[in-house]
Design an enzyme around this catalytic site. Structure first.
Site, PDB file in Angstrom:
ATOM      1  CG  HIS A  57      -0.711  -5.139   1.984  1.00 23.17           C
ATOM      2  ND1 HIS A  57       0.041  -5.055   3.134  1.00 23.17           N
ATOM      3  CD2 HIS A  57      -0.807  -3.871   1.507  1.00 23.17           C
ATOM      4  CE1 HIS A  57       0.391  -3.806   3.352  1.00 23.17           C
ATOM      5  NE2 HIS A  57      -0.119  -3.064   2.383  1.00 23.17           N
ATOM      6  CG  ASP A 105      -1.691  -8.898  10.462  1.00 25.56           C
ATOM      7  OD1 ASP A 105      -2.404  -7.877  10.393  1.00 25.56           O
ATOM      8  OD2 ASP A 105      -0.674  -9.070   9.763  1.00 25.56           O
ATOM      9  CB  SER A 108      -0.966   0.004   1.191  1.00 27.85           C
ATOM     10  OG  SER A 108      -0.277  -0.153   2.416  1.00 27.85           O
TER      11      SER A 108
END
Length: 343
Positions: free
Chosen positions: A180, A281, A150
């Site tokens: 991603h 994450d 990004s």
């Protein structure tokens, strides 16, 4: 402020900056109607990218460039666009959430709240805990390093002197990719699948057997390892400390904390990864799920609102430093035949 200047602002500067963003955040009814009328069957990231592109007609940089401003002035207009866009992003993202997932009335901004708390409010969550959760979430996901998809996508598109609206939309399209921005969704799905097999309160031995079985069948454990870091992700640490402070009983949070001890031990013993530790994450999605934001396809939008801070700050610096257009190298078929043909 921090990403642009490298300095932590004073409280007075923070309050002044908040007022500036609030003054830029107004959206006309036509703007809101456009977002509401987008087809609901599209992925939330598709809607987010489209909505960002819609506001491109407001670009100060695009208008000034057509008028022939000197290069030394580019960054000022990119900065203006960036602030205008950042001011609107929480409202844009909240409209998408309320319309697509809740089929509910759009909640107007509360201009007495800060940027992150106002986002929580417009999503429909007004508790102190959710506001604090999103403040942390939007902070720790804001910047990374320029090599991620990004950040690099926005930099690449910006190198052609595309305005911040076009650049950020490109960044969000990259963020939507499974490799991603979907990682926290994959971890949460993995965690929920685990509970179906061994329950929500498994013993350490049950967890170890499950993890070893996953690895033996050639599957990776989501939320572990990192392309750059070689230690525990400090963003994971932040979320763990937040949950220890605010969340007392949640089996998924407890299980996440257990995994953060057991999984690195197993991965280290197998010696197949450079960093066996949990990354961001492995906790971020669990927190949103705990606070009843269970529409996991929306998680990347929250990530995108945050990542815009880093992408747009980088764009301002790129124009201030007059970085050139990017032109990656290329090779022809003869090169492949000469170098890879034998393989």
């Amino acid at each position: 402020w921090l990403l642009l200047t490298g300095e932590i602002p004073t409280q007075a500067q923070v309050e002044d900056f908040q007022r500036d963003l609030q003054g830029r955040s107004h959206m006309h009814q036509d703007d809101i109607r456009f977002i509401q009328d987008l087809p609901e069957h599209h992925h939330s990231m598709t809607l987010f990218s489209l909505a960002i592109l819609y506001f491109q007609h407001e670009s100060r940089f695009a208008s000034a460039y057509k008028q022939g401003i000197p290069k030394a002035e580019y960054w000022k207009f990119v900065h203006e666009d960036s602030l205008n866009l950042l001011a609107k992003l929480p409202h844009i993202a909240a409209i998408i959430y309320r319309k697509k997932y809740r089929q509910a009335k759009i909640i107007a901004p509360d201009y007495d709240l800060d940027w992150a708390a106002n986002y929580a409010h417009m999503l429909g969550y007004d508790s102190h805990e959710v506001r604090e959760c999103l403040r942390g979430y939007l902070s720790v996901h804001s910047d990374h390093e320029g090599g991620n998809v990004s950040a690099h996508a926005s930099h690449l598109v910006g190198s052609a002197l595309s305005d911040p609206y076009l650049c950020l939309s490109a960044a969000m399209n990259g963020l939507a990719g499974p490799l991603h921005g979907l990682a926290n969704q994959e971890y949460l799905s993995f965690l929920l699948q685990m509970t179906k097999h061994i329950g929500t309160e498994p013993t350490d031995d049950q967890i170890r057997r499950f993890i070893l079985n996953e690895l033996s069948e050639g599957r990776v454990i989501p939320g572990y390892g990192h392309a750059v870091l070689r230690e525990v992700d400090p963003r994971f640490t932040h979320f763990k400390e937040f949950s220890e402070k605010y969340i007392k009983k949640d089996p998924l949070v407890t299980l996440t904390h257990k995994l953060s001890v057991i999984v690195p031990e197993i991965l280290s013993q197998q010696g197949k990864v450079k960093n066996p530790n949990p990354n961001v994450d492995a906790h971020s999605g669990v927190l949103l799920y705990h606070y009843d934001i269970k529409e996991i396809n929306y998680y990347t939008v929250v990530f995108g609102v945050s990542r815009a801070l880093g992408c747009l700050a980088n764009l301002v610096w790129a124009r201030a430093l007059n970085f050139p257009i990017e032109r990656p190298g290329s090779v022809d078929i003869e090169w492949f035949e000469a170098n890879l043909g034998a393989k």
